[in-house]
Design a protein around this motif. Structure first.
Motif, mmCIF file in Angstrom:
data_model
loop_
_atom_site.group_PDB
_atom_site.id
_atom_site.type_symbol
_atom_site.label_atom_id
_atom_site.label_comp_id
_atom_site.label_asym_id
_atom_site.label_seq_id
_atom_site.Cartn_x
_atom_site.Cartn_y
_atom_site.Cartn_z
ATOM 1 N N ASP A 164 5.796 -0.967 7.887
ATOM 2 C CA ASP A 164 5.597 -1.710 6.882
ATOM 3 C C ASP A 164 5.281 -0.548 5.667
ATOM 4 O O ASP A 164 5.613 -0.807 4.658
ATOM 5 C CB ASP A 164 4.408 -2.395 6.806
ATOM 6 N N SER A 165 4.566 0.446 6.136
ATOM 7 C CA SER A 165 4.229 1.463 5.123
ATOM 8 C C SER A 165 5.487 2.343 4.555
ATOM 9 O O SER A 165 5.385 2.940 3.607
ATOM 10 C CB SER A 165 3.064 2.705 5.839
ATOM 11 N N ARG A 168 6.603 -0.458 1.799
ATOM 12 C CA ARG A 168 5.860 -0.925 0.873
ATOM 13 C C ARG A 168 6.304 -0.907 -0.399
ATOM 14 O O ARG A 168 7.245 -0.377 -0.507
ATOM 15 C CB ARG A 168 4.671 -0.329 1.327
ATOM 16 N N ASN A 207 7.081 -4.649 1.068
ATOM 17 C CA ASN A 207 6.095 -5.145 -0.024
ATOM 18 C C ASN A 207 4.691 -5.139 0.275
ATOM 19 O O ASN A 207 3.727 -5.571 -0.558
ATOM 20 C CB ASN A 207 6.643 -6.326 -0.775
ATOM 21 N N THR A 208 4.494 -4.777 1.776
ATOM 22 C CA THR A 208 2.940 -4.834 2.032
ATOM 23 C C THR A 208 2.270 -3.548 1.483
ATOM 24 O O THR A 208 2.899 -2.533 1.676
ATOM 25 C CB THR A 208 2.821 -4.945 3.456
ATOM 26 N N ASP A 209 1.178 -3.485 1.224
ATOM 27 C CA ASP A 209 0.550 -2.401 0.433
ATOM 28 C C ASP A 209 -0.531 -1.614 1.351
ATOM 29 O O ASP A 209 -0.640 -0.569 1.010
ATOM 30 C CB ASP A 209 -0.197 -2.786 -0.921
ATOM 31 N N THR A 214 -1.218 -5.703 6.737
ATOM 32 C CA THR A 214 -0.342 -6.028 7.825
ATOM 33 C C THR A 214 -1.171 -6.760 9.266
ATOM 34 O O THR A 214 -0.664 -7.744 9.523
ATOM 35 C CB THR A 214 0.156 -4.607 8.202
#
Length: 340
Positions: A164-165, A168, A207-209, A214
């Motif tokens: 995810d990172s 993002r 798109n996770t920050d 998560t």
């Protein structure tokens, strides 16, 4: 430290695993390798270069990044021209950056030669040739290879967070896509951490920050809630500014947010959070907020979200999903796993 290791201690060594992840800006758990994860999360951009506090400062004039000898499948089937992202990063070290008292473990891999060790603070991996990436004058594992390496040593959720990172909203490396990562995992069949990486890819989302977002999304999915929209845009009715809800069910005007400790470190941040939530509530948004405690013991937060769904007339999962032992199994500790 990495430069000395690579040029003087073990010529030809390639920086890998969590060490490469920290330098790239890939999220790793705080407890890895003598708290390398803490240093990674406190990294900052200085003069266009990522700096990890507690290490030797990056010298001026370090080399720009470039990918080296990627497999043909990566080049033909996925975006391979990756570049490091320094746009929009906060300049200078954060006030809370901590310095090392115990050196972190440095990971490096060696594709040729007979050397098997480099001292107590270095983990040396003997590997077959793998794609590389040059950044800050260091020869490193390619970011996709770093994910494969992390998948071989980290728990499932931490691998999802690492993926995810890289995809993002403001990624540390430009040009990364979930499809390209899948191709990289498929390239190596069942070798390295490819099986674990493919499993983690099923739970990864762009798109996770933050890692907290998560973790929250994974918790909701395991509890039976539907997949939420990620960083859903909403307009603040009082300021006219665009705000982004960590997770949202727009059709029911329900938002779910994860608040890490930084939300309470300054009055300005706390007041801004409260004002935003109050303004959005005034136009019909129901907001639920989780903290690290809710990730470990999720029953309260899941029950609150369940009531919110019912009040909005939305279909909600059964509370049995987080009752008793089921609820305990849903929880995830933020502490390091117990050693064998």
């Amino acid at each position: 430290m990495c430069d000395v290791l690579q040029t003087s201690v073990i010529p030809g060594a390639i920086i890998s695993h969590t060490t490469a992840a920290a330098l790239f800006g890939i999220s790793i758990p705080w407890w890895t390798d003598n708290e390398m994860g803490l240093l990674s999360s406190a990294s900052y951009i200085l003069d266009g270069r990522r700096t990890v506090p507690g290490t030797v400062p990056i010298p001026p004039g370090s080399a720009a990044d470039h990918a080296d000898e990627l497999p043909a499948a990566w080049v033909s089937r996925a975006e391979s021209g990756l570049t490091l992202n320094t746009a929009g990063a906060q300049p200078g070290p954060p006030a809370a950056a901590r310095h090392l008292t115990t050196p972190p473990l440095l990971h490096a891999r060696l594709e040729h030669g007979r050397q098997r060790s480099a001292g107590q603070h270095v983990v040396l991996h003997r590997t077959s040739p793998r794609p590389g990436f040059t950044y800050l004058g260091l020869k490193m594992s390619h970011p996709y290879v770093v994910l494969l390496e992390l998948a071989s040593i980290l728990p499932h959720d931490e691998v999802v967070i690492a993926i995810d990172s890289l995809v993002r909203r403001d990624p540390p490396v430009r040009g990364v896509t979930l499809e390209a990562i899948r191709i990289a995992a498929d390239t190596y069949g069942s070798r390295w951490g490819s099986s674990a990486l493919r499993k983690a890819l099923r739970d990864a989302q762009p798109n996770t920050d933050s890692p907290g977002e998560t973790r929250t999304r994974l918790l909701l999915g395991r509890a039976g809630f539907p997949q939420p929209a990620i960083n859903h845009p909403v307009v603040d009715p009082d300021t006219g500014q665009m705000r982004y809800l960590d997770l949202a069910y727009p059709e029911h005007r329900i938002g779910v947010e994860y608040d890490g400790d930084y939300h309470r470190l300054t009055k300005k941040q706390w007041r801004s959070d409260q004002a935003r939530k109050d303004s959005l509530a005034s136009v019909g948004w129901e907001l639920r907020t989780l903290t690290g405690e809710d990730i470990k013991h999720p029953k309260r937060a899941l029950a609150a979200l369940h009531r919110t769904f019912l009040r909005a007339g939305a279909r909600a999962p059964s509370p049995d999903n987080w009752a008793g032992r089921r609820g305990a199994l849903l929880g995830r500790s933020l502490r390091p796993p117990a050693s064998d």
